[in-house]
Design an enzyme around this catalytic site. Structure first.
Site, PDB file in Angstrom:
ATOM      1  N   THR A  45       0.809  -1.226   0.000  1.00  0.00           N
ATOM      2  CA  THR A  45       0.000   0.000   0.000  1.00  0.00           C
ATOM      3  C   THR A  45       0.842   1.276   0.000  1.00  0.00           C
ATOM      4  OG1 THR A  45      -0.083   0.031   2.421  1.00  0.00           O
ATOM      5  CG2 THR A  45      -1.856  -1.140   1.287  1.00  0.00           C
ATOM      6  N   THR A  66      -2.318  -7.089  -0.447  1.00  0.00           N
ATOM      7  CA  THR A  66      -3.059  -6.376   0.597  1.00  0.00           C
ATOM      8  C   THR A  66      -4.562  -6.507   0.354  1.00  0.00           C
ATOM      9  OG1 THR A  66      -3.115  -4.323  -0.713  1.00  0.00           O
ATOM     10  CG2 THR A  66      -1.247  -4.609   0.785  1.00  0.00           C
ATOM     11  N   ASP A 146     -23.507  -0.809   7.658  1.00  0.00           N
ATOM     12  CA  ASP A 146     -22.904  -1.079   6.354  1.00  0.00           C
ATOM     13  C   ASP A 146     -23.955  -0.822   5.272  1.00  0.00           C
ATOM     14  OD1 ASP A 146     -21.790  -2.280   4.018  1.00  0.00           O
ATOM     15  OD2 ASP A 146     -20.437  -3.465   5.280  1.00  0.00           O
ATOM     16  N   ARG A 210      -8.324   3.092   7.100  1.00  0.00           N
ATOM     17  CA  ARG A 210      -7.470   3.998   6.337  1.00  0.00           C
ATOM     18  C   ARG A 210      -7.541   5.373   6.991  1.00  0.00           C
ATOM     19  NH1 ARG A 210      -5.318   0.172   4.747  1.00  0.00           N
ATOM     20  NH2 ARG A 210      -5.045  -0.550   2.597  1.00  0.00           N
ATOM     21  N   ASP A 234      -4.355   3.135  14.040  1.00  0.00           N
ATOM     22  CA  ASP A 234      -3.337   2.363  13.310  1.00  0.00           C
ATOM     23  C   ASP A 234      -3.109   2.988  11.936  1.00  0.00           C
ATOM     24  OD1 ASP A 234      -1.606   0.002  12.953  1.00  0.00           O
ATOM     25  OD2 ASP A 234      -3.059  -0.542  11.406  1.00  0.00           O
ATOM     26  N   GLU A 239       0.333   9.206   5.788  1.00  0.00           N
ATOM     27  CA  GLU A 239       1.438   8.308   6.164  1.00  0.00           C
ATOM     28  C   GLU A 239       2.549   8.428   5.129  1.00  0.00           C
ATOM     29  OE1 GLU A 239      -0.067   4.311   6.414  1.00  0.00           O
ATOM     30  OE2 GLU A 239      -1.587   4.824   7.898  1.00  0.00           O
ATOM     31  N   HIS A 256       0.456   1.542  11.276  1.00  0.00           N
ATOM     32  CA  HIS A 256      -0.257   0.799  10.214  1.00  0.00           C
ATOM     33  C   HIS A 256       0.224  -0.656  10.150  1.00  0.00           C
ATOM     34  CE1 HIS A 256      -2.183   1.042   5.921  1.00  0.00           C
ATOM     35  NE2 HIS A 256      -2.397  -0.141   6.489  1.00  0.00           N
ATOM     36  N   GLY A 259      -2.613  -5.267  10.357  1.00  0.00           N
ATOM     37  CA  GLY A 259      -2.685  -6.471   9.529  1.00  0.00           C
ATOM     38  C   GLY A 259      -1.395  -7.279   9.499  1.00  0.00           C
ATOM     39  N   TYR A 260      -0.434  -6.916  10.356  1.00  0.00           N
ATOM     40  CA  TYR A 260       0.903  -7.515  10.252  1.00  0.00           C
ATOM     41  C   TYR A 260       1.089  -8.777  11.096  1.00  0.00           C
ATOM     42  CZ  TYR A 260       3.115  -3.864   7.432  1.00  0.00           C
ATOM     43  OH  TYR A 260       3.487  -3.031   6.416  1.00  0.00           O
TER      44      TYR A 260
END
Ligand SMILES: NC(=O)C1=CN([C@@H]2O[C@H](COP(=O)(O)OP(=O)(O)OC[C@H]3O[C@@H](n4cnc5c(N)ncnc54)[C@H](O)[C@@H]3O)[C@@H](O)[C@H]2O)C=CC1
Ligand SMILES: O=C(O)C(=O)[C@H](O)COP(=O)(O)O
Length: 378
Positions: A45, A66, A146, A210, A234, A239, A256, A259-260
């Site tokens: 990203t 991603t 949603d 995001r 996060d 960024e 960020h 997701g790691y």
């Protein structure tokens, strides 16, 4: 086939070489010149793929390892014969782990009981659904928002609520939408000044989707005015040059990396290689080319001497504690990109075995995905 790959995609090296001639570069060093003669780009990203970098190149396929793809100008690609692929859901479990760890930490720090709290989940896709399931296992009341799904699927049993209800009723709000700048359901600055002014219960706000889904200036003002009682970030606007005033003001601040997990990164690479196989009609099994996911250093969590009320928190934080990263980022915000590129990947719950847990936390932890060795009398 000429491939340019981001040098910081774990488990790729050694596997991607089976597909062609590979050059590696850190994502922030991709340029018009380095992509020009490539057929395939394997990306993250951190690089923006639009006309500026792609025009005049021979790129036929962009594979992003991603979930999110707001870094790809999809309209430009679609109208210039450049295919693009992503890895939907690859690290959703990791983001759930991030949110769960943050909730348990904040409950402990601020002295509240998650079972008495209502969480509003905005965006209920791969990540939001996992967060929903985890929050229910922790005994929380969950509200789901949603509108695109509601439009497609209807609203049987009032499964979805509007954003107004979330602003009015939620004690915690967590954002899990994509970043979209146009369209009926655009999310750019979804949490703007008006959003913050309309919050009823001074909620905790979590942004791990995001940065630009929230408005930095409005969030800072909301903290100053006491409109929110806690903040977890996060994903940041702009960024890696993030707003250091906001950084100082928030409870949990990470670079960020929600997701790691090793699990998420491994799956992202597997899906990326599969995307290549599908696109070029290659009969290769990516898993055969990849190393297994390494086991954690400390895979057994012994809860024997832990107060039963703290056992769930203890076990989850054993797998991941975002406070360590918060401390490091607050100390050295200029290292945002460095922290992301040198991240010691964590494992998700399924890599851990819990022993000596009391029956109630043992059940919660098992439902969350831990292996649990139940005591004989349970
Ligand atoms: N911090 C991190 O490391 C990570 C961040 N992400 C971010 O999380 C986002 C969500 O990921 P997934 O759940 O896998 O995506 P997804 O596409 O499965 O789900 C997103 C959901 O948001 C909904 N949505 C869209 N616009 C909305 C709006 N205006 N209001 C409410 N809901 C809306 C969609 O209908 C969809 O159900 C990604 O797009 C990415 O930006 C994803 C992975 C890791
Ligand atoms: O999958 C996504 O979407 C994310 O936000 C990733 O976790 C970010 O990963 P990198 O782009 O840093 O590899």
């Amino acid at each position: 086939m000429k491939i340019l790959a981001d040098a910081h995609i774990p488990y790729l090296k050694g596997a991607i070489e089976h597909f062609g001639e590979v050059e590696y570069l850190p994502g922030n060093q991709f340029t018009k010149e380095t992509v020009k003669d490539k057929d395939v780009l394997i990306v993250r990203t951190v690089t923006r793929f639009d006309e500026e970098i792609l025009a005049g190149s021979s790129v036929k396929l962009i594979c992003s390892a991603t979930i999110g793809y707001d870094h790809i100008d999809t309209h430009y690609c679609d109208t210039h014969g450049i295919a693009w692929r992503t890895a939907p859901g690859c690290n959703a479990g990791s983001v759930e782990q991030y949110v769960t760890a943050s909730l348990l930490l904040l409950a402990e720090k601020k002295g509240f009981d998650l079972k008495e709290k209502t969480i509003g989940i905005v965006g209920v896709g791969n990540v939001g659904s996992k967060v929903e399931a985890a929050c229910k296992k922790l005994g929380m009341k969950v509200l789901l928002n949603d509108p695109p799904r509601e439009e497609r699927e209807g609203n049987a049993d009032n499964m979805f609520v509007d954003l107004e209800t979330i602003k009015h009723e939620a004690d915690i709000i967590t954002l899990h939408t994509p970043l979209t700048k146009t369209g009926k359901y655009k999310t750019w600055h979804l949490a703007d000044e008006r959003f913050f002014n309309e919050l009823n219960k001074k909620p905790v706000l979590i942004n791990s989707c995001r940065g630009s889904v929230t408005d930095t200036r409005a969030w800072k003002k909301a903290i100053e005015e006491g409109l929110v009682s806690g903040s977890v970030i996060d994903c940041w606007e702009n960024e890696p040059d993030i707003d250091t005033e906001l950084l100082e003001m928030v409870d949990i601040a990470t670079p960020h990396v929600a997701g790691y997990s090793a699990d998420g990164k491994w799956t992202a690479t597997k899906m990326t290689l599969q995307n290549l196989c599908d696109f070029f009609h290659l009969d290769i099994d990516p898993v055969q080319l990849m190393p297994p996911i390494p086991a954690p250093d400390d895979p057994v969590i012994d809860l024997k001497n832990i107060d039963p009320h703290r056992q769930t928190t203890h076990a989850v934080l054993h797998t991941y504690n975002p406070l360590k990263e918060t401390e490091a980022l607050k100390k050295s915000p200029e290292k945002f990109y460095y922290f992301r590129s040198h991240y010691p990947l964590r494992r998700e719950y399924k890599a851990y075995t819990v022993i000596n847990a009391d029956p109630v936390p043992a059940n919660v932890l098992q439902q969350l995905g831990f292996h649990v060795e139940f005591l004989k009398n349970d």
